[in-house]
Scaffold this motif. Structure first.
Motif, PDB file in Angstrom:
ATOM      1  N   SER A  30       0.823  -1.220   0.000  1.00 20.06           N
ATOM      2  CA  SER A  30       0.000   0.000   0.000  1.00 20.06           C
ATOM      3  C   SER A  30       0.853   1.264   0.000  1.00 20.06           C
ATOM      4  N   GLU A  51       9.242   3.680   7.388  1.00 21.73           N
ATOM      5  CA  GLU A  51       9.063   2.222   7.444  1.00 21.73           C
ATOM      6  C   GLU A  51       9.818   1.685   8.660  1.00 21.73           C
ATOM      7  N   GLY A  58       6.701  -5.218   3.188  1.00 20.65           N
ATOM      8  CA  GLY A  58       5.734  -5.574   4.227  1.00 20.65           C
ATOM      9  C   GLY A  58       5.488  -7.069   4.281  1.00 20.65           C
ATOM     10  N   SER A  70       0.544 -15.681  -3.116  1.00 18.75           N
ATOM     11  CA  SER A  70      -0.724 -14.963  -3.049  1.00 18.75           C
ATOM     12  C   SER A  70      -1.851 -15.987  -3.132  1.00 18.75           C
ATOM     13  N   SER A  72      -4.750 -14.428  -4.180  1.00 20.64           N
ATOM     14  CA  SER A  72      -5.532 -13.739  -5.212  1.00 20.64           C
ATOM     15  C   SER A  72      -4.670 -13.726  -6.467  1.00 20.64           C
ATOM     16  N   HIS A 117      12.250   3.423  10.885  1.00 20.79           N
ATOM     17  CA  HIS A 117      11.508   4.517  11.525  1.00 20.79           C
ATOM     18  C   HIS A 117      10.111   4.009  11.856  1.00 20.79           C
ATOM     19  N   VAL A 119       6.643   4.712  13.414  1.00 13.99           N
ATOM     20  CA  VAL A 119       5.827   5.852  13.858  1.00 13.99           C
ATOM     21  C   VAL A 119       5.083   5.457  15.128  1.00 13.99           C
ATOM     22  N   CYS A 154      -0.365   3.486   5.833  1.00  8.77           N
ATOM     23  CA  CYS A 154      -0.348   2.286   4.970  1.00  8.77           C
ATOM     24  C   CYS A 154       0.372   1.183   5.745  1.00  8.77           C
ATOM     25  N   SER A 155      -0.061   1.021   6.978  1.00  8.39           N
ATOM     26  CA  SER A 155       0.696   0.170   7.905  1.00  8.39           C
ATOM     27  C   SER A 155       0.126  -1.238   8.007  1.00  8.39           C
ATOM     28  N   GLY A 156      -0.750  -1.620   7.062  1.00 12.82           N
ATOM     29  CA  GLY A 156      -1.285  -2.979   7.100  1.00 12.82           C
ATOM     30  C   GLY A 156      -2.311  -3.123   8.203  1.00 12.82           C
ATOM     31  N   ARG A 308     -13.308 -15.812   4.731  1.00  9.59           N
ATOM     32  CA  ARG A 308     -12.509 -15.819   3.511  1.00  9.59           C
ATOM     33  C   ARG A 308     -12.446 -17.227   2.900  1.00  9.59           C
ATOM     34  N   LEU A 360      -3.135 -14.209  12.785  1.00 14.12           N
ATOM     35  CA  LEU A 360      -2.489 -12.920  13.000  1.00 14.12           C
ATOM     36  C   LEU A 360      -3.133 -12.224  14.196  1.00 14.12           C
ATOM     37  N   ALA A 405     -11.772  -9.624  -1.949  1.00 12.19           N
ATOM     38  CA  ALA A 405     -11.142  -9.453  -3.273  1.00 12.19           C
ATOM     39  C   ALA A 405      -9.724  -8.959  -3.009  1.00 12.19           C
TER      40      ALA A 405
HETATM   41  C1  LIG Z   1       0.468 -14.518   4.470  1.00 16.85           C
HETATM   42  C2  LIG Z   1      -0.431 -13.496   3.853  1.00 16.85           C
HETATM   43  C3  LIG Z   1      -0.899 -13.678   2.561  1.00 16.85           C
HETATM   44  C4  LIG Z   1      -1.731 -12.721   1.982  1.00 16.85           C
HETATM   45  N1  LIG Z   1      -2.198 -12.939   0.714  1.00 16.85           N
HETATM   46  C5  LIG Z   1      -3.009 -12.022   0.159  1.00 16.85           C
HETATM   47  C6  LIG Z   1      -3.508 -12.206  -1.161  1.00 16.85           C
HETATM   48  O1  LIG Z   1      -3.249 -13.179  -1.833  1.00 16.85           O
HETATM   49  N2  LIG Z   1      -4.320 -11.245  -1.663  1.00 16.85           N
HETATM   50  C7  LIG Z   1      -4.660 -10.141  -0.962  1.00 16.85           C
HETATM   51  O2  LIG Z   1      -5.386  -9.305  -1.478  1.00 16.85           O
HETATM   52  N3  LIG Z   1      -4.192  -9.952   0.274  1.00 16.85           N
HETATM   53  C8  LIG Z   1      -3.386 -10.844   0.858  1.00 16.85           C
HETATM   54  N4  LIG Z   1      -2.921 -10.644   2.123  1.00 16.85           N
HETATM   55  C9  LIG Z   1      -3.212  -9.385   2.790  1.00 16.85           C
HETATM   56  C10 LIG Z   1      -1.942  -8.530   2.583  1.00 16.85           C
HETATM   57  O3  LIG Z   1      -1.449  -8.135   3.782  1.00 16.85           O
HETATM   58  C11 LIG Z   1      -2.179  -7.427   1.583  1.00 16.85           C
HETATM   59  O4  LIG Z   1      -2.391  -7.975   0.325  1.00 16.85           O
HETATM   60  C12 LIG Z   1      -1.035  -6.448   1.411  1.00 16.85           C
HETATM   61  O5  LIG Z   1       0.226  -7.061   1.432  1.00 16.85           O
HETATM   62  C13 LIG Z   1      -1.134  -5.390   2.443  1.00 16.85           C
HETATM   63  O6  LIG Z   1      -0.182  -4.420   2.136  1.00 16.85           O
HETATM   64  P1  LIG Z   1       0.036  -3.200   3.105  1.00 16.85           P
HETATM   65  O7  LIG Z   1       1.173  -2.422   2.555  1.00 16.85           O
HETATM   66  O8  LIG Z   1      -1.242  -2.491   3.327  1.00 16.85           O
HETATM   67  O9  LIG Z   1       0.407  -3.848   4.499  1.00 16.85           O
HETATM   68  P2  LIG Z   1       1.680  -4.685   4.891  1.00 16.85           P
HETATM   69  O10 LIG Z   1       2.097  -5.603   3.830  1.00 16.85           O
HETATM   70  O11 LIG Z   1       1.366  -5.276   6.225  1.00 16.85           O
HETATM   71  O12 LIG Z   1       2.808  -3.576   5.047  1.00 16.85           O
HETATM   72  C14 LIG Z   1       2.728  -2.623   6.061  1.00 16.85           C
HETATM   73  C15 LIG Z   1       4.079  -1.987   6.231  1.00 16.85           C
HETATM   74  O13 LIG Z   1       3.958  -0.951   7.211  1.00 16.85           O
HETATM   75  C16 LIG Z   1       5.025  -1.052   8.138  1.00 16.85           C
HETATM   76  N5  LIG Z   1       4.553  -0.491   9.408  1.00 16.85           N
HETATM   77  C17 LIG Z   1       3.573  -0.969  10.204  1.00 16.85           C
HETATM   78  N6  LIG Z   1       3.419  -0.171  11.288  1.00 16.85           N
HETATM   79  C18 LIG Z   1       4.318   0.828  11.155  1.00 16.85           C
HETATM   80  C19 LIG Z   1       4.645   1.956  11.957  1.00 16.85           C
HETATM   81  N7  LIG Z   1       4.005   2.213  13.103  1.00 16.85           N
HETATM   82  N8  LIG Z   1       5.636   2.784  11.532  1.00 16.85           N
HETATM   83  C20 LIG Z   1       6.296   2.546  10.367  1.00 16.85           C
HETATM   84  N9  LIG Z   1       6.037   1.478   9.583  1.00 16.85           N
HETATM   85  C21 LIG Z   1       5.046   0.632   9.967  1.00 16.85           C
HETATM   86  C22 LIG Z   1       5.309  -2.535   8.211  1.00 16.85           C
HETATM   87  O14 LIG Z   1       6.606  -2.770   8.692  1.00 16.85           O
HETATM   88  C23 LIG Z   1       5.124  -2.957   6.756  1.00 16.85           C
HETATM   89  O15 LIG Z   1       6.290  -2.836   6.008  1.00 16.85           O
HETATM   90  C24 LIG Z   1      -2.092 -11.570   2.715  1.00 16.85           C
HETATM   91  C25 LIG Z   1      -1.627 -11.408   4.023  1.00 16.85           C
HETATM   92  C26 LIG Z   1      -0.822 -12.349   4.588  1.00 16.85           C
HETATM   93  C27 LIG Z   1      -0.355 -12.152   5.998  1.00 16.85           C
END
Ligand SMILES: Cc1cc2nc3c(=O)[nH]c(=O)nc-3n(C[C@H](O)[C@H](O)[C@H](O)COP(=O)(O)OP(=O)(O)OC[C@H]3O[C@@H](n4cnc5c(N)ncnc54)[C@H](O)[C@@H]3O)c2cc1C
Length: 508
Positions: A30, A51, A58, A70, A72, A117, A119, A154-156, A308, A360, A405
Motif C-alpha cells: 500500500s 518504514e 511488508g 498470493s 488472489s 523509523h 511511527v 499504509c501500515s497494514g 474468507r 495474526l 477481493a
Molecule cells: C500470508 C499473507 C498472505 C496474503 N495474501 C493475500 C492475497 O493473496 N491477496 C490479498 O489481497 N491480500 C493478501 N494478504 C493481505 C496482505 O497483507 C495485503 O495484500 C497487502 O500485502 C497489504 O499491504 P500493506 O502495505 O497495506 O500492508 P503490509 O504488507 O502489512 O505492510 C505494512 C508496512 O507498514 C510497516 N509499518 C507498520 N506499522 C508501522 C509503523 N508504526 N511505523 C512505520 N512502519 C510501519 C510494516 O513494517 C510494513 O512494512 C495476505 C496477508 C498475509 C499475511
C-alpha cells in the motif's frame, strides 16, 4: 505512549523540524503504491515513507514459510499502473516482493523510504494545519520528529512482532519444534519429518502441500473446515491476451475480467449459498480420492464467503491428499504430549514439528497513537468515511483493502481519491479536510467478517456506518464509482482553513 512522552521531552521549540507535504507510513504494497500515486499526481511535492523494518515489501518480505504465495490473482493484486507480466497468476512471495521492489525503483520512490523509523504518535494541530509525527528509530531508539500537511497510514492490519497462537495445553512438554509461520526459522529442516500444521486458513492450506514435498507426512489439524476452491495457477486468457495485445491493454482487460469474476463469485455465494455450496463440493469431489469425507473436512457450518474462501492453485492441496502425502484431521486438541498431540476424540498425532498456522493479531494503524489538538483519539469512537478516512481526524487517510477481493483493488482507489482530494484543496485554497460524523447514522463493526482474527479485536477498530458515505462496501465496482468518479466535496466532508497556493496543478 512512553515513546511520545520521551519525544516531547527531547524536542523543544528551537529544534528544527523537517516538514513534508505528504507523509506515508509503511513501505508495503500500500505505501509503495501510495507514494507512486502522490509522486505522479504532484511531482513537486515533498513526501517520504517511514518504514519500521529495514526492508520494503511488508507482508511479502516478512513471511518466509515454504510455499508462501498470493491467494488472489496478480492481475488484481498488482497495481493498476504496473502490469503483472509473469506467466503465473497465483505468484510466489519472492516474485511479489520483486514486483514491489521493481515498482519502487521504476518510480524512483525507493529513495524516499526511510527505513527503521517506527511511527509511534501523530498529533494534528488545527492552529498550524499540520501533523506532528514522532517516529522511533528502531536501531538507535532515537525519536525523530517531522511535520506534514497530509498523513497516510499504509501500515497494514496486523502486528509484525507477534503472530497469534492460542494457549495449547501441555505445549511445553512437546519435545519437537513448534514454529509460527510469521517467524519461520531459516534453519528448519523438515525433510523426512512428521509435520502437523494446526489451522485451516490460507496459510495452512499453502503450507501443507508445500512441506509435503520433503516431509515424511503432513497432517493439517483443524477444529473446523474452510471452503477451499482450486483454480488454475496460470491464467490462460491473460497469457493469451499478453501475446496478442500491448502489455498495458492486456493487463487492464485481465484486471477487469478478474475483478468481475471474483465479485460475481462473491455475490453468487451471498445470494445463492446453497447452490454455491453444492458447486464447490462438486468441484472438490472431482479432485479428491473416491469416498473422501468432504462433509467432515471440507464443509464448514457457515456459508461460502461468510469467511474468507481459500484458493489453492492447480488444486495442489487436493493432489497432495490424493497422493497420500497430506491428510486433514478435523478434531480438537486435548493436550500436547512429549511426542505430539492427543485429540479430544481420543486419537494421537505423532509429530516432530508442529506449525501453528493459527493466524495474526490485528493492529490498527501500526499501533501508533493518533491525537487531535492535544486529545488522544479512541479509534473505537471514530467512524470510517468511505473506508479510508476517520470522522473528526483531519488530513488523514488510511489504506485497508478488501477481505473478499484483492487488497490492491481498493488500495489503488483510495490513493486516487486522496490525490483528487489534495487537488480539490489546492484548487480552493483549503488547508484542512475532515469528515464529520452524522449522529443519525448507526454504528456497525468495521469488518463484517466472521473470521476468528477479526472477531478477536474488531472492537478496538473504528466503526463503519449504516449508510453512505460511512458504509464500508466490500465491492470494487461500487467503490470504483464512489472513489474514482464520485465528488470529493460531499455533505460529510468539511473543508476549512486557508493555505497559500503552491500553484502546482495535479497531474491527472
Ligand atoms: C500470508 C499473507 C498472505 C496474503 N495474501 C493475500 C492475497 O493473496 N491477496 C490479498 O489481497 N491480500 C493478501 N494478504 C493481505 C496482505 O497483507 C495485503 O495484500 C497487502 O500485502 C497489504 O499491504 P500493506 O502495505 O497495506 O500492508 P503490509 O504488507 O502489512 O505492510 C505494512 C508496512 O507498514 C510497516 N509499518 C507498520 N506499522 C508501522 C509503523 N508504526 N511505523 C512505520 N512502519 C510501519 C510494516 O513494517 C510494513 O512494512 C495476505 C496477508 C498475509 C499475511
Amino acid at each position: 505512549m512512553a515513546h511520545a512522552d520521551t519525544a516531547t521531552d527531547i524536542h523543544d521549540a528551537k529544534t528544527p523540524v523537517e516538514h513534508l507535504d505528504v507523509l506515508i507510513i509503511g513501505a508495503g504494497l500500500s505505501g509503495i503504491g501510495a507514494a507512486c500515486h502522490v509522486k505522479k499526481s504532484f511531482p513537486h511535492r515533498t513526501f517520504a515513507i517511514l518504514e519500521s523494518r529495514e526492508s520494503m515489501g511488508g507482508t511479502w518480505d516478512l513471511f518466509r514459510y515454504p510455499g508462501i504465495r498470493s491467494d488472489s490473482d496478480m492481475y488484481t493484486l498488482g497495481y493498476r499502473f504496473k502490469p503483472w507480466e509473469k506467466d503465473q497468476s497465483i505468484a510466489d512471495g519472492a516474485d511479489i516482493l520483486e514486483y514491489l521492489e521493481e515498482t519502487a525503483t521504476d518510480h524512483g520512490i525507493d529513495r524516499n523510504i526511510r527505513f527503521r523509523h517506527r511511527v509511534v504518535r501523530a498529533e494534528w494541530s488545527t492552529a498550524d494545519s499540520q501533523w506532528r509525527v514522532d517516529a522511533e528509530r528502531t536501531d538507535t531508539g532515537e525519536i525523530v520528529r517531522l511535520t506534514t500537511d497530509f498523513l497516510m497510514s499504509c501500515s497494514g492490519y496486523y502486528r509484525y512482532d507477534e503472530g497469534y497462537t492460542p494457549e495449547f495445553p501441555g505445549i511445553d512438554q512437546f519435545e519437537g519444534r513448534v514454529v509460527h509461520p510469521q517467524h519461520w526459522p531459516d534453519d528448519l529442516d523438515y525433510a523426512g519429518k512428521r509435520v502437523v500444521v494446526i489451522g485451516s486458513g490460507a496459510t495452512a492450506v499453502t503450507l501443507a502441500p508445500a512441506m509435503s514435498a520433503e516431509a515424511a507426512h503432513v497432517t493439517m489439524l483443524q477444529r473446523s473446515p474452510t471452503y477451499i476452491l482450486a483454480l488454475p495457477g496460470a491464467d490462460k486468457v491473460a497469457n493469451g491476451l499478453r501475446r496478442l495485445l500491448p502489455s498495458r491493454l492486456a493487463y487492464a482487460l485481465t484486471r477487469l475480467k478478474n475483478a468481475t469474476v471474483s465479485t460475481a463469485i462473491y455475490q453468487l455465494c451471498q445470494r445463492y449459498p446453497k447452490f454455491m455450496k453444492g458447486r464447490i463440493r462438486q468441484l472438490q469431489k472431482g479432485l479428491l480420492p473416491e469416498g473422501y469425507d468432504i462433509d467432515t473436512h471440507l464443509t464448514p457450518r457457515y456459508n461460502p464467503w461468510d469467511q474468507r474462501l481459500c484458493l489453492v492453485p492447480d488444486g495442489d492441496l487436493f493432489q497432495s491428499i490424493s497422493d497420500g502425502n497430506v491428510s486433514i484431521v478435523t478434531d480438537h486438541i486435548d493436550t500436547f504430549t512429549d511426542t505430539g498431540i492427543t485429540l479430544k476424540s481420543g486419537g494421537d498425532l505423532d509429530a516432530d514439528i508442529v506449525v501453528t498456522a493459527t493466524g495474526l493479531n490485528l493492529l490498527a494503524f501500526g499501533g501508533m497513537t493518533l491525537a487531535v489538538d492535544g486529545r488522544d483519539i479512541d479509534l473505537s469512537e471514530t467512524m470510517a468515511y468511505k473506508g479510508m478516512m476517520l470522522s473528526g481526524v483531519p488530513n488523514f487517510a488510511f489504506v485497508v483493502g478488501y477481505t473478499n477481493a484483492s487488497w490492491t483493488l481498493k488500495a489503488d482507489l483510495v490513493c486516487e481519491y486522496v490525490c483528487r482530494l489534495l487537488a480539490h484543496m489546492d484548487e480552493n485554497g483549503y488547508a484542512q479536510c475532515a469528515p464529520e460524523r452524522n449522529p443519525s447514522v448507526a454504528e456497525e463493526p468495521f469488518l463484517d467478517f466472521a473470521a476468528g482474527y477479526v472477531l478477536r479485536s474488531v472492537e478496538s477498530f473504528p466503526k463503519q456506518g449504516s449508510e453512505a458515505p460511512w458504509r464500508l462496501r466490500m465491492n470494487y465496482f461500487r467503490d470504483l464509482v464512489t472513489l474514482r468518479h464520485g465528488k470529493v466535496a460531499d455533505d460529510a466532508m468539511m473543508f476549512s482553513g486557508t493555505r497559500s497556493l503552491t500553484a502546482e496543478p495535479a497531474r491527472r
